[in-house]
Scaffold this motif. Sequence first.
Motif, short mmCIF file in Angstrom:
data_model
loop_
_atom_site.label_atom_id
_atom_site.label_comp_id
_atom_site.label_asym_id
_atom_site.label_seq_id
_atom_site.Cartn_x
_atom_site.Cartn_y
_atom_site.Cartn_z
N LEU A 20 53.54 35.98 25.73
CA LEU A 20 53.35 37.42 25.64
C LEU A 20 51.86 37.71 25.68
CD1 LEU A 20 55.15 39.82 23.10
CD2 LEU A 20 53.16 40.39 24.47
N PRO A 21 51.30 37.88 26.85
CA PRO A 21 49.86 38.09 26.98
C PRO A 21 49.43 39.49 26.58
CG PRO A 21 50.88 38.22 29.12
CD PRO A 21 51.98 37.83 28.16
N VAL A 22 48.24 39.59 26.02
CA VAL A 22 47.62 40.88 25.71
C VAL A 22 46.23 40.87 26.34
CG1 VAL A 22 47.01 42.53 23.90
CG2 VAL A 22 48.90 40.94 23.54
N PRO A 23 46.14 41.04 27.66
CA PRO A 23 44.84 41.05 28.33
C PRO A 23 44.09 42.33 28.03
CG PRO A 23 46.55 41.63 29.88
CD PRO A 23 47.24 41.27 28.59
N GLU A 24 42.80 42.33 28.30
CA GLU A 24 41.98 43.53 28.08
C GLU A 24 41.08 43.77 29.28
OE1 GLU A 24 38.59 45.36 25.02
OE2 GLU A 24 39.54 43.43 24.58
N ILE A 25 41.05 45.03 29.72
CA ILE A 25 40.10 45.48 30.72
C ILE A 25 39.04 46.29 29.99
CG2 ILE A 25 39.74 46.84 32.80
CD1 ILE A 25 41.36 44.30 33.25
N GLN A 26 37.78 45.97 30.21
CA GLN A 26 36.72 46.50 29.36
C GLN A 26 36.59 48.02 29.43
OE1 GLN A 26 32.70 45.22 30.31
NE2 GLN A 26 32.22 45.07 28.15
N TYR A 27 36.74 48.58 30.63
CA TYR A 27 36.67 50.03 30.79
C TYR A 27 37.74 50.47 31.77
CZ TYR A 27 32.12 49.84 28.50
OH TYR A 27 31.10 49.62 27.60
N LEU A 28 38.22 51.68 31.60
CA LEU A 28 39.29 52.21 32.44
C LEU A 28 38.91 52.17 33.92
CD1 LEU A 28 42.02 53.63 32.81
CD2 LEU A 28 40.86 55.80 32.32
N ALA A 29 37.68 52.50 34.25
CA ALA A 29 37.27 52.54 35.65
C ALA A 29 37.35 51.16 36.30
CB ALA A 29 35.85 53.09 35.78
N TYR A 30 37.23 50.09 35.49
CA TYR A 30 37.31 48.75 36.05
C TYR A 30 38.75 48.38 36.42
CZ TYR A 30 32.60 48.08 34.14
OH TYR A 30 31.27 48.19 33.83
N LEU A 31 39.72 49.09 35.85
CA LEU A 31 41.12 48.80 36.15
C LEU A 31 41.44 49.06 37.62
CD1 LEU A 31 44.04 48.14 35.25
CD2 LEU A 31 44.30 50.57 34.72
#
Length: 280
Positions: A20-31
């Motif tokens: 069950l991964p919980v990845p993180e993208i640092q800022y919304l624009a980087y998504l």
Amino acid sequence: MLDEQSVLGLALGLGVSGLLPVPEIQYLAYLHNAEDQLRGEAATLKFFSNGAYTNPMVLRVAGLGYQKGFGGHFHNDDAVGVLRDIPGLVVAVPARPEDAAPMLRSCLAAANVNGQVSVFLEPIALYHERDLLEVGDRGWLGAYDAHAVVPIGSGRTHGEGTDLTIATFGNGVRMSLRVAARLQARGVGVRVLDLRWIAPLPVDDLLREAQATGHLLVVDETRRSGGVSEGVLSALVDAGYTGRMSRVTSKDSFIPLGDAANLVLLSEAEIEAAADALLS
């Protein structure tokens, strides 16, 4: 430099492998560099495999606007349209601190039980806020409950005013509560509905709170075109709401550097003016 496609690609592999991964993208624009990993892979695997495969995931994204000290559209991004139109994707936007952990638990439970893919969109500008109405009042702090959960698609109402309902989310919750206090001082009773989930929207809560006052103002920090307010107003019309309603939003613009951001981001003054206009 971060590689968002690799971050989400690794998470996809972990999820389909039984974790069950919980990845993180640092800022919304980087998504936006890797959004097809959600649209074309994560949120569609269960559908296209007829339930044979799942890749549960809770993607944390720090985003939205109003962040001080950082500038430009990569560190302040209010574009959420790409998330709201992915079928089956849950999008959570915690505002109040005491809601954040319970909402995250709900996303994790849905991932664990049903293979749900969720995006947990955190308003980065609220990370360090402590006060609400005055400096030092500590009105933005909340108690931590180690066992609480928040059902997916449920809103939360602050106040019991009978004149005006404000429906909002994210940074809009804090701004709306501040405006509500000023309106209350002028004799206007306001209730603020924190949507908490922008996919799925809490339509039953929204309709109930709108009908309670007959005047609904949608306070939407995202852009006027493709923002959340379009879906909120459409949901009310579809549900048969016949009261007065309007919306106030940020501008259709990227968020510029420095103080210029205030020219495009929704302000408390605009919220208060919109409330007065709706009630006039």
